[in-house]
Motif scaffolding. Structure first.
Motif, PDB file in Angstrom:
ATOM      1  N   PHE A 219      32.887   4.489  37.967  1.00 24.25           N
ATOM      2  CA  PHE A 219      33.791   3.367  37.728  1.00 24.25           C
ATOM      3  C   PHE A 219      34.350   3.452  36.308  1.00 24.25           C
ATOM      4  CE2 PHE A 219      31.643   1.540  41.411  1.00 24.25           C
ATOM      5  CZ  PHE A 219      32.686   0.866  42.027  1.00 24.25           C
ATOM      6  N   LYS A 220      35.552   2.893  36.136  1.00 28.49           N
ATOM      7  CA  LYS A 220      36.242   2.924  34.850  1.00 28.49           C
ATOM      8  C   LYS A 220      36.551   1.491  34.395  1.00 28.49           C
ATOM      9  CE  LYS A 220      36.489   7.427  35.318  1.00 28.49           C
ATOM     10  NZ  LYS A 220      35.626   8.344  34.533  1.00 28.49           N
ATOM     11  N   ASN A 221      37.095   1.394  33.178  1.00 35.58           N
ATOM     12  CA  ASN A 221      37.518   0.101  32.617  1.00 35.58           C
ATOM     13  C   ASN A 221      36.422  -0.956  32.746  1.00 35.58           C
ATOM     14  OD1 ASN A 221      39.873   1.557  32.451  1.00 35.58           O
ATOM     15  ND2 ASN A 221      41.183  -0.024  33.317  1.00 35.58           N
ATOM     16  N   ILE A 222      35.219  -0.595  32.383  1.00 31.48           N
ATOM     17  CA  ILE A 222      34.075  -1.497  32.534  1.00 31.48           C
ATOM     18  C   ILE A 222      34.120  -2.562  31.438  1.00 31.48           C
ATOM     19  CG2 ILE A 222      31.561  -1.641  32.545  1.00 31.48           C
ATOM     20  CD1 ILE A 222      31.635   1.371  33.482  1.00 31.48           C
TER      21      ILE A 222
ATOM     22  N   TRP B 124      25.227 -12.564  28.129  1.00 31.13           N
ATOM     23  CA  TRP B 124      25.895 -11.586  28.982  1.00 31.13           C
ATOM     24  C   TRP B 124      25.601 -11.929  30.436  1.00 31.13           C
ATOM     25  CZ3 TRP B 124      29.530  -9.347  26.593  1.00 31.13           C
ATOM     26  CH2 TRP B 124      29.395  -8.871  25.293  1.00 31.13           C
ATOM     27  N   ARG B 125      26.633 -12.327  31.190  1.00 32.29           N
ATOM     28  CA  ARG B 125      26.386 -12.838  32.536  1.00 32.29           C
ATOM     29  C   ARG B 125      27.254 -12.190  33.608  1.00 32.29           C
ATOM     30  NH1 ARG B 125      22.063 -14.558  33.625  1.00 32.29           N
ATOM     31  NH2 ARG B 125      22.087 -16.081  31.925  1.00 32.29           N
ATOM     32  N   MET B 126      28.324 -11.493  33.208  1.00 35.12           N
ATOM     33  CA  MET B 126      29.233 -10.924  34.194  1.00 35.12           C
ATOM     34  C   MET B 126      29.685  -9.539  33.756  1.00 35.12           C
ATOM     35  SD  MET B 126      31.471 -14.390  34.540  1.00 35.12           S
ATOM     36  CE  MET B 126      30.892 -14.893  32.914  1.00 35.12           C
ATOM     37  N   ILE B 127      30.015  -8.739  34.753  1.00 36.55           N
ATOM     38  CA  ILE B 127      30.563  -7.420  34.470  1.00 36.55           C
ATOM     39  C   ILE B 127      31.568  -7.077  35.571  1.00 36.55           C
ATOM     40  CG2 ILE B 127      28.822  -6.096  35.758  1.00 36.55           C
ATOM     41  CD1 ILE B 127      28.853  -4.080  33.384  1.00 36.55           C
ATOM     42  N   ARG B 128      32.614  -6.347  35.184  1.00 37.64           N
ATOM     43  CA  ARG B 128      33.563  -5.862  36.179  1.00 37.64           C
ATOM     44  C   ARG B 128      33.934  -4.428  35.857  1.00 37.64           C
ATOM     45  NH1 ARG B 128      39.118  -9.234  34.772  1.00 37.64           N
ATOM     46  NH2 ARG B 128      39.563  -8.236  32.770  1.00 37.64           N
ATOM     47  N   ALA B 129      34.381  -3.723  36.877  1.00 33.25           N
ATOM     48  CA  ALA B 129      34.771  -2.330  36.704  1.00 33.25           C
ATOM     49  C   ALA B 129      35.796  -1.979  37.758  1.00 33.25           C
ATOM     50  CB  ALA B 129      33.552  -1.425  36.819  1.00 33.25           C
TER      51      ALA B 129
END
Length: 298
Positions: free
Chosen positions: A263-266, A276-281
């Motif tokens: 995955f990119k653009n993390i 820290w509660r959320m992450i997207r990729a």
């Protein structure tokens, strides 16, 4: 009894086991729920007589609250992202932090018309909230338990939204072969609380909320994320995004996991408490490498 008399009785009872601020808030919620009157009417007509049957319902609710049963389970409902949801002890009570995941997606994609998958849907608070805000999108949701899906379906029906619900256990090997379609967004708030964290959790959470929706072994804290991430890469369109709610203790471990799955653009995001509660990729480029089964062979 009048509204005033019941309100005072409820407040005094609650103050025996709640602080004053919480007792006042719960009192208002109980009165609104069981009398079907809003707070404006209650304030303007304090001498209105209340039926004895309503009083008995309130007294039963107070007994449950004394035994640490969460208010949401006592009433059988809660609010999430401004919408009412039915809840019971088969599902986790939706948290305000999880609302932030919805708002992050809505802010990033103001007019989404594609396909969205909610993994480990629980009460379907995420899937339903997105379906309400994206009337042109196609929503899918999975969970491992029939009783959970029954409640999730009732919440979708309550809000008159169409969601394709399927029974799927993300920790089974069969899940990696589950292929409904390709998605533009996959999101999940899976179990992520370590067993060792029970020591600092409230009794009402430990006694009533489902362990299967909360806890993972300390030795395999990213158990669900590994399974979902490896599956998600193979089920996202090019440019599609993966969103997770995460344990605040593992932001960098989550970043590394997503990187290993190409995955990119993390991007990590803090919640309202600065945790820290959320992450997207994003899936940006096709890889010929087999990503599936990362969880099982890692």
């Amino acid at each position: 009894m009048t509204i005033t008399e019941i309100r005072d009785y409820v407040y005094r009872t609650l103050c025996a086991f709640e602080d004053e601020r919480e007792a006042a808030a719960i009192s208002r919620r109980l009165l609104e729920y069981f009398t079907a009157m809003d707070m404006l009417f209650i304030a303007l007509a304090p001498q209105t007589a209340i039926d004895d049957g309503v009083l008995r319902q309130i007294q039963a609710a107070l007994e449950d609250l004394k035994n640490h049963k969460p208010l949401q389970y006592v009433l059988g409902e809660t609010y999430f992202a401004g919408l009412p949801f039915s809840v019971n002890e088969a599902v986790l009570i939706p948290r305000p932090e999880t609302e932030e995941l919805v708002y992050w997606i809505l802010h990033t994609h103001p007019d989404l018309r594609g396909k969205i998958m909610d993994v480990c849907t629980g009460s379907a608070c995420l899937a339903v909230s997105l379906a309400v805000n994206y009337p042109q999108a196609q929503l899918y949701a999975i969970d491992a338990f029939e009783k959970v899906l029954a409640l999730a379906k009732s919440n979708a029906e309550k809000h008159k939204v169409s969601i394709d619900f399927q029974l799927q256990d993300v920790l089974s090997s069969d899940f990696q072969h589950y292929h409904p379609c390709l998605f533009d967004i996959i999101l999940s708030n899976p179990p992520y609380v370590r067993e060792s964290e029970k020591a600092v959790m409230a009794q009402k959470v430990l006694a009533f909320e489902p362990e299967t929706a909360l806890f993972v072994p300390d030795t395999h804290a990213l158990l669900f994320y590994q399974a979902i991430t490896s599956w998600a890469y193979n089920h996202l369109n090019e440019g599609g995004e993966l969103y997770f709610e995460i344990n605040e203790a593992f932001p960098e471990e989550m970043r590394c996991l997503l990187e290993r799955c190409h995955f990119k653009n993390i991007e990590l995001k803090r919640d309202m408490q600065n945790k820290w509660r959320m992450i997207r990729a994003k899936k940006l480029e096709h890889s010929s490498d087999a990503i599936a089964f990362l969880f099982f062979f890692n």
